[in-house]
Write a protein that holds these residues in place. Structure first.
Motif, PDB file in Angstrom:
ATOM      1  N   MET A 165     -34.156 -25.621  -4.533  1.00 43.19           N
ATOM      2  CA  MET A 165     -34.903 -26.763  -4.001  1.00 43.19           C
ATOM      3  C   MET A 165     -35.923 -27.221  -5.032  1.00 43.19           C
ATOM      4  O   MET A 165     -36.612 -26.408  -5.662  1.00 43.19           O
ATOM      5  N   LYS A 166     -36.032 -28.517  -5.210  1.00 44.53           N
ATOM      6  CA  LYS A 166     -36.971 -29.108  -6.164  1.00 44.53           C
ATOM      7  C   LYS A 166     -38.095 -29.771  -5.374  1.00 44.53           C
ATOM      8  O   LYS A 166     -37.854 -30.699  -4.604  1.00 44.53           O
TER       9      LYS A 166
ATOM     10  N   HIS B  82     -37.554 -21.312  -6.514  1.00 39.59           N
ATOM     11  CA  HIS B  82     -37.444 -22.762  -6.388  1.00 39.59           C
ATOM     12  C   HIS B  82     -38.122 -23.464  -7.567  1.00 39.59           C
ATOM     13  O   HIS B  82     -38.955 -22.879  -8.269  1.00 39.59           O
ATOM     14  N   GLU B  83     -37.773 -24.711  -7.757  1.00 39.04           N
ATOM     15  CA  GLU B  83     -38.360 -25.519  -8.828  1.00 39.04           C
ATOM     16  C   GLU B  83     -39.575 -26.257  -8.254  1.00 39.04           C
ATOM     17  O   GLU B  83     -39.423 -27.115  -7.380  1.00 39.04           O
TER      18      GLU B  83
ATOM     19  N   GLY C 274     -39.923 -22.785   5.759  1.00 39.23           N
ATOM     20  CA  GLY C 274     -38.795 -22.956   6.660  1.00 39.23           C
ATOM     21  C   GLY C 274     -38.546 -24.406   7.041  1.00 39.23           C
ATOM     22  O   GLY C 274     -37.422 -24.779   7.399  1.00 39.23           O
ATOM     23  N   LEU C 275     -39.578 -25.239   6.969  1.00 44.58           N
ATOM     24  CA  LEU C 275     -39.437 -26.663   7.278  1.00 44.58           C
ATOM     25  C   LEU C 275     -39.018 -27.481   6.063  1.00 44.58           C
ATOM     26  O   LEU C 275     -38.485 -28.587   6.211  1.00 44.58           O
ATOM     27  N   MET C 276     -39.261 -26.950   4.878  1.00 44.86           N
ATOM     28  CA  MET C 276     -38.946 -27.690   3.653  1.00 44.86           C
ATOM     29  C   MET C 276     -37.435 -27.822   3.471  1.00 44.86           C
ATOM     30  O   MET C 276     -36.702 -26.836   3.571  1.00 44.86           O
ATOM     31  N   GLY C 277     -36.984 -29.031   3.235  1.00 41.68           N
ATOM     32  CA  GLY C 277     -35.561 -29.263   3.061  1.00 41.68           C
ATOM     33  C   GLY C 277     -34.755 -29.088   4.322  1.00 41.68           C
ATOM     34  O   GLY C 277     -33.517 -29.060   4.284  1.00 41.68           O
ATOM     35  N   ASN C 278     -35.424 -29.002   5.446  1.00 40.99           N
ATOM     36  CA  ASN C 278     -34.783 -28.779   6.739  1.00 40.99           C
ATOM     37  C   ASN C 278     -34.524 -30.145   7.388  1.00 40.99           C
ATOM     38  O   ASN C 278     -35.456 -30.819   7.825  1.00 40.99           O
ATOM     39  N   VAL C 279     -33.269 -30.555   7.452  1.00 43.08           N
ATOM     40  CA  VAL C 279     -32.954 -31.902   7.944  1.00 43.08           C
ATOM     41  C   VAL C 279     -33.391 -32.077   9.392  1.00 43.08           C
ATOM     42  O   VAL C 279     -33.696 -33.195   9.830  1.00 43.08           O
TER      43      VAL C 279
END
Length: 340
Positions: A1-2, A25-26, A207-212
């Protein structure tokens, strides 16, 4: 994930930054670079004032991000700026709001994301509400991929979370404890409060990051542990190895005696009311999430850190003298009522 963090080195964001780096992660940090040296190796520093939009665009070029999170936006114009900069450049924009936005006093002390928002006592909370409304409008009108996160009272190793404290932090109260002096406690110390260690907050946030499923949603992240202020002060005294000597004063009386402008805003607008948070939504979106740091353990770690770092031990003689005056004023009132 960036990911790109605006800020990234505060109480909340430092723990998240460290967790992301540890997980490989980046991570890009856009800030003025004042505390980036405290982060583990791996974060990519972009040094700029976020308000210098031309410089920010120069630094990020044509890059896009899976997540952009702003930890230092407090007013609507700052959210408008972020929208200009990152609309079309991120799959998810996360705004860090506050549980202080909920109406006080609440009709039900168990708080959910649907609890009414209104805070006439605290400008900080009113500005956060305005920021949320702006973002919800962007989402409804153009599907700007925002997520709103509401933390409550979050702490780390550098700050013991207390109720009535000096403008420069908790040490003056801790110092009174160490010197055997009574400390001011609002009300009778029995209202409920929730404290969240930043390591627990980081688990929920990541847990919410990148979570559609989190896009377009409002989610609060707190511990499930509810404590009275007496519990909080007692745990702090235990960690210091001293006796807890409370002196109870009504919030209204303290307001009449307040020596610093704005000193009572957070007390009236937040801490003087009982709040317990329902984290069901967070747990649905991030299966397996659980806050595990008890306050008794967290405050032991914080006290140990502060005692080992003299730079955190900033005295405040004016605050100390003010506490003594408030106590004497109430004692004088009691003597007058008793006819002594």
């Amino acid at each position: 994930m960036k990911a790109l963090f605006i800020g990234g080195t505060g109480t909340i964001s430092m723990a998240i930054s460290r967790k992301l780096i540890a997980e490989g992660h980046e991570l890009y940090l856009l800030n003025r670079g004042n505390r980036n040296s405290e982060l583990p190796e791996g974060a990519i520093s972009l040094v700029a004032d976020i308000n210098d939009e031309a410089k920010v665009l120069e630094l990020i070029g044509d890059q896009t991000f899976d997540v952009v999170a702003d930890f230092i936006a407090f007013r609507p114009e700052q959210v408008e700026r972020d929208h200009r900069l990152f609309a079309g450049r991120t799959r998810q924009y996360i705004f860090i709001s506050s549980a202080a936005t909920y109406s006080k006093p609440v009709s039900n002390y168990i708080i959910t994301e649907g609890t009414t928002q209104e805070n006439v006592s605290w400008e900080y909370a009113r500005n956060k509400i305005a920021c949320e409304e702006l973002l919800l409008g962007y989402y409804r009108s153009e599907r700007f991929p925002m997520t709103i996160v509401r933390p409550s009272h979050t702490y780390d190793e550098r700050r013991v979370p207390l109720g009535v404290e000096a403008p420069n932090g908790p040490w003056p109260v801790m110092s009174r404890m160490l010197r055997g002096k009574p400390v001011l406690v609002h009300g009778d110390g029995t209202s409920l409060w929730t404290l969240t260690h930043n390591s627990d907050f980081a688990k929920g946030f990541v847990g919410l990051m990148g979570n559609v499923r989190a896009v377009g949603e409002i989610v609060q992240i707190t511990s499930d542990e509810a404590l009275t202020w007496n519990d909080i002060f007692q745990a702090t005294a235990n960690a210091l190895g001293v006796e807890f000597k409370p002196y109870y004063v009504s919030t209204k009386f303290m307001e009449a005696c307040a020596y610093a402008p704005g000193m009572m805003d957070g007390l009236w607008g937040d801490k003087s009311h009982s709040v317990v948070f329902d984290n069901s939504k967070l747990k649905r979106l991030t299966p397996g999430y659980q806050a595990t740091m008890t306050f008794s353990e967290g405050v032991r770690r914080t006290v140990a850190y502060m005692l080992a770092h003299p730079e955190t031990q900033q005295e405040n003689p004016e605050f100390d003298a003010w506490c003594d005056r408030v106590i004497e004023a109430q004692e004088a009132a009691l003597r007058a009522v008793r006819g002594e």
